[in-house]
Design an enzyme around this catalytic site. Sequence first.
Site, PDB file in Angstrom:
ATOM      1  N   ASN A  52       4.119  -1.301  -0.435  1.00 43.71           N
ATOM      2  CA  ASN A  52       4.202  -0.404   0.665  1.00 43.71           C
ATOM      3  C   ASN A  52       4.923  -0.976   2.014  1.00 43.71           C
ATOM      4  O   ASN A  52       5.652  -1.946   1.691  1.00 43.71           O
ATOM      5  CB  ASN A  52       2.773   0.221   1.153  1.00 43.71           C
ATOM      6  CG  ASN A  52       2.035  -1.015   1.607  1.00 43.71           C
ATOM      7  OD1 ASN A  52       2.338  -1.618   2.637  1.00 43.71           O
ATOM      8  ND2 ASN A  52       1.041  -1.245   0.941  1.00 43.71           N
TER       9      ASN A  52
ATOM     10  N   ASP B 180      -4.065   0.952  -3.092  1.00 45.31           N
ATOM     11  CA  ASP B 180      -5.109   1.200  -3.597  1.00 45.31           C
ATOM     12  C   ASP B 180      -5.289   1.489  -5.176  1.00 45.31           C
ATOM     13  O   ASP B 180      -6.291   1.407  -5.574  1.00 45.31           O
ATOM     14  CB  ASP B 180      -5.256   2.640  -2.983  1.00 45.31           C
ATOM     15  CG  ASP B 180      -5.677   2.679  -1.542  1.00 45.31           C
ATOM     16  OD1 ASP B 180      -6.496   1.759  -1.082  1.00 45.31           O
ATOM     17  OD2 ASP B 180      -5.389   3.509  -0.785  1.00 45.31           O
TER      18      ASP B 180
ATOM     19  N   LYS C  64      10.484  -7.438 -19.003  1.00 47.76           N
ATOM     20  CA  LYS C  64      11.175  -6.172 -18.259  1.00 47.76           C
ATOM     21  C   LYS C  64      11.111  -5.007 -19.112  1.00 47.76           C
ATOM     22  O   LYS C  64      11.545  -4.875 -20.161  1.00 47.76           O
ATOM     23  CB  LYS C  64      12.587  -6.670 -17.911  1.00 47.76           C
ATOM     24  CG  LYS C  64      12.993  -5.841 -16.977  1.00 47.76           C
ATOM     25  CD  LYS C  64      14.758  -6.318 -16.712  1.00 47.76           C
ATOM     26  CE  LYS C  64      15.305  -5.220 -15.998  1.00 47.76           C
ATOM     27  NZ  LYS C  64      16.661  -5.280 -16.111  1.00 47.76           N
TER      28      LYS C  64
ATOM     29  N   PRO D 206      -9.796  -3.163  -6.017  1.00 51.55           N
ATOM     30  CA  PRO D 206     -11.057  -3.534  -5.351  1.00 51.55           C
ATOM     31  C   PRO D 206     -10.701  -3.076  -3.848  1.00 51.55           C
ATOM     32  O   PRO D 206      -9.823  -3.380  -3.129  1.00 51.55           O
ATOM     33  CB  PRO D 206     -11.370  -5.057  -5.210  1.00 51.55           C
ATOM     34  CG  PRO D 206     -10.182  -5.628  -5.822  1.00 51.55           C
ATOM     35  CD  PRO D 206      -9.260  -4.605  -6.449  1.00 51.55           C
TER      36      PRO D 206
HETATM   37  N1  CTP Z   1      -8.674  -1.806   2.327  1.00 51.57           N
HETATM   38  C1  CTP Z   1      -9.078  -2.871   1.808  1.00 51.57           C
HETATM   39  N2  CTP Z   1      -8.872  -2.938   0.497  1.00 51.57           N
HETATM   40  C2  CTP Z   1      -8.386  -1.781  -0.268  1.00 51.57           C
HETATM   41  C3  CTP Z   1      -7.733  -0.728   0.487  1.00 51.57           C
HETATM   42  C4  CTP Z   1      -8.047  -0.808   1.890  1.00 51.57           C
HETATM   43  O1  CTP Z   1      -9.724  -3.795   2.246  1.00 51.57           O
HETATM   44  N3  CTP Z   1      -8.280  -1.957  -1.542  1.00 51.57           N
HETATM   45  C5  CTP Z   1      -8.627  -1.888   3.862  1.00 51.57           C
HETATM   46  C6  CTP Z   1      -7.629  -2.031   4.776  1.00 51.57           C
HETATM   47  O2  CTP Z   1      -7.030  -3.157   5.088  1.00 51.57           O
HETATM   48  C7  CTP Z   1      -8.043  -1.019   6.082  1.00 51.57           C
HETATM   49  C8  CTP Z   1      -8.576  -0.036   5.310  1.00 51.57           C
HETATM   50  O3  CTP Z   1      -9.076  -0.633   4.240  1.00 51.57           O
HETATM   51  O4  CTP Z   1      -8.493  -1.759   6.679  1.00 51.57           O
HETATM   52  C9  CTP Z   1      -7.922   1.303   4.967  1.00 51.57           C
HETATM   53  O5  CTP Z   1      -8.658   1.758   4.214  1.00 51.57           O
HETATM   54  P1  CTP Z   1      -8.274   2.812   3.405  1.00 51.57           P
HETATM   55  O6  CTP Z   1      -9.211   3.617   2.630  1.00 51.57           O
HETATM   56  O7  CTP Z   1      -7.036   2.275   2.185  1.00 51.57           O
HETATM   57  O8  CTP Z   1      -7.543   3.977   4.151  1.00 51.57           O
HETATM   58  P2  CTP Z   1      -6.211   4.343   4.481  1.00 51.57           P
HETATM   59  O9  CTP Z   1      -5.133   3.474   4.056  1.00 51.57           O
HETATM   60  O10 CTP Z   1      -5.981   5.128   5.485  1.00 51.57           O
HETATM   61  O11 CTP Z   1      -5.821   5.225   3.145  1.00 51.57           O
HETATM   62  P3  CTP Z   1      -6.874   6.815   2.445  1.00 51.57           P
HETATM   63  O12 CTP Z   1      -6.627   7.651   3.581  1.00 51.57           O
HETATM   64  O13 CTP Z   1      -5.608   7.087   1.476  1.00 51.57           O
HETATM   65  O14 CTP Z   1      -7.891   6.360   1.831  1.00 51.57           O
END
Ligand code: CTP
Length: 416
Positions: free
Chosen positions: A210, A279, A289, A305
Amino acid sequence: MTTLTAKRILVGVSGGIAAYKSAELVRLLRAAGAEVRVVMTPAATRFITPLTLQALSGHPVRVELFDAGAEAGMDHIHLARWADAVLVAPASADLLARLAAGRADDLLTTLCLATRAPLLVAPAMNSAMWAHPATRDNVARLAARGVTLIGPAEGEQACGETGPGRLVEPPQLVAAVAGRFRAGLLDGVRALITAGPTREPVDPVRFLTNRSSGKMGYAVAAALAEAGASVTLVSGPVALEVPDRVRCIRVERAAEMAEAVRARLAEIDLFVAAAAVADYRPAETAPHKLKKRAERMALPLVRTPDILAEVAASTRPPFTVGFAAETEDLERHARAKRMLKGVDMLAANRVGAGEGFEVDDNALLVVWEGGQAWLPRAPKPQLARRLVRLIAERYRERREGAPGTPASTGDEKDTA
Ligand code: CTP
């Protein structure tokens, strides 16, 4: 207890019978959390071996100004800049005279001239030498220049005389050094922070990632260290320099980041999740490849996770702070996400065109149980300091079990 967490103390040892006490001094400084390096005058090495102080400080001891065997990158100027404080203990009559005259005729006096850090000296000598007008004069000149004199103490001396001239005992020396540092908001707090994006491999040459630059996370790591915390940063791939006094562990995949965090969970007080963790990851990583074949292809993905949620749900969770990136309805989403993940504090920012990722400034809505604060748009380092102030307030409140101060509701005032 005296704490000197992550403070860099340069201990200078000059020649005198009290030099043996510098061994205990170095041990106590390290026990208080300081990083210690030792410089000795040639005369001091006749009273205590550099090897003893090397073993206790964990670093080579320096004696010579032009030392071919010196550690790379630690010449006298670097050493002078490295120090947060210089403590000369014991300081002999000769050393006081040389400091007062501004001499730079050995490594220790050169460092004392070259450093901008506070200089503390603990004299130790025969009481007649201490009382001599020449020494009195030197001491007065040093004090007038802002040098802190610690002692000497009175009592029986090695030479059989009684009077002022004994080295102040090591525990008091450590307390005097600690007194020179203004208490940081997070002194002694062990913090772990994730930052940057992750890379989830598709095959040996491709990955899903990202736009996170890691700037906000790195700025928060720097602000935590500035506030006195001992900081470990678990970082995804970014093009940023690791902030001063921050330990960095580099990872690529979400699973590696999660593993690095789990391995340290038992030994931290504060966890900040600033990483933009993917995520989802490809269900399989192709060993070779992938070749182009069909017009369309689907890439099955599986969840990674959730590191933040996992930390918050652990048996003895640290104080947890999460971030959230939202495109609309910031407050509602922030509150919902804080509850969903069970975290103590959540900092939400708006993302979209020109906001959030890949930009140098940002604004945050910070929510916690019973309160919130709006941190208006500011460069990320400044914003990070304001966020760390809020974290420190809530952290202390929870740890001390103190009743909450009235929740901030309006704009957070910048007092930085
Ligand atoms: N986070 C994490 N591990 C993941 C995903 C996210 O520790 N696998 C943490 C990020 O570091 C951040 C927070 O969770 O502190 C963001 O949560 P997330 O649910 O991913 O929120 P968004 O990025 O806002 O995404 P979405 O709204 O799509 O759930």
